[in-house]
Design a protein around this motif. Structure first.
Motif: not given
Length: 129
Positions: A1-15, A38-52
């Motif tokens: 069974m495949h898990k569907l992952y949603l990427l969770f982004f956290v905004l890191i303020n460059v300035a 404007d420069i914005r950078r996002f990084t993944t912190e965690n993964l979430f499956d279909t059940a949350g």
């Protein structure tokens, strides 16, 4: 069974700090040119499956997305500004020891802002894409 992952982004303020001397609702004025980068950078912190359920990233895996926006703003009159903008994007991923990246032009926009009311207490404008 495949898990569907949603990427969770956290905004890191460059300035370190943003100083805005211009009221965002105000127009620039006739024949006034302004630019904004404007420069914005996002990084993944965690993964979430279909059940949350929150799962940590596997060791060595990462995802980063960087956006660079350039806006050129020109005051056509005291009450109307024209804004031309472009966005560049870079995506980088490290998955299972394999490195993947892609970068380039992402989007562009043209907006107009019209000043409806300007008093000492508040400024009212409308901006259309």
């Amino acid at each position: 069974m495949h898990k569907l992952y949603l990427l969770f982004f956290v905004l890191i303020n460059v300035a370190i700090a943003e100083i805005n001397f211009i009221n965002p609702s105000a127009t620039r004025g006739k024949n006034v040119f302004d630019s904004r980068l404007d420069i914005r950078r996002f990084t993944t912190e965690n993964l979430f499956d279909t059940a949350g359920n929150k799962d940590p990233l596997p060791p060595g895996d990462s995802f980063q997305m960087s956006n660079i926006d350039l806006n050129l703003i020109y005051g056509l009159s005291d009450d109307f500004d024209l804004n031309l903008g472009i966005r560049g994007r870079q995506n980088k991923a490290q998955v299972g020891g394999e490195s993947i990246s892609n970068s380039g032009f992402e989007s562009f926009w043209i907006t107009g802002k019209y000043l409806l009311s300007n008093s000492s207490k508040f400024t009212l404008s409308i901006e259309l894409l």
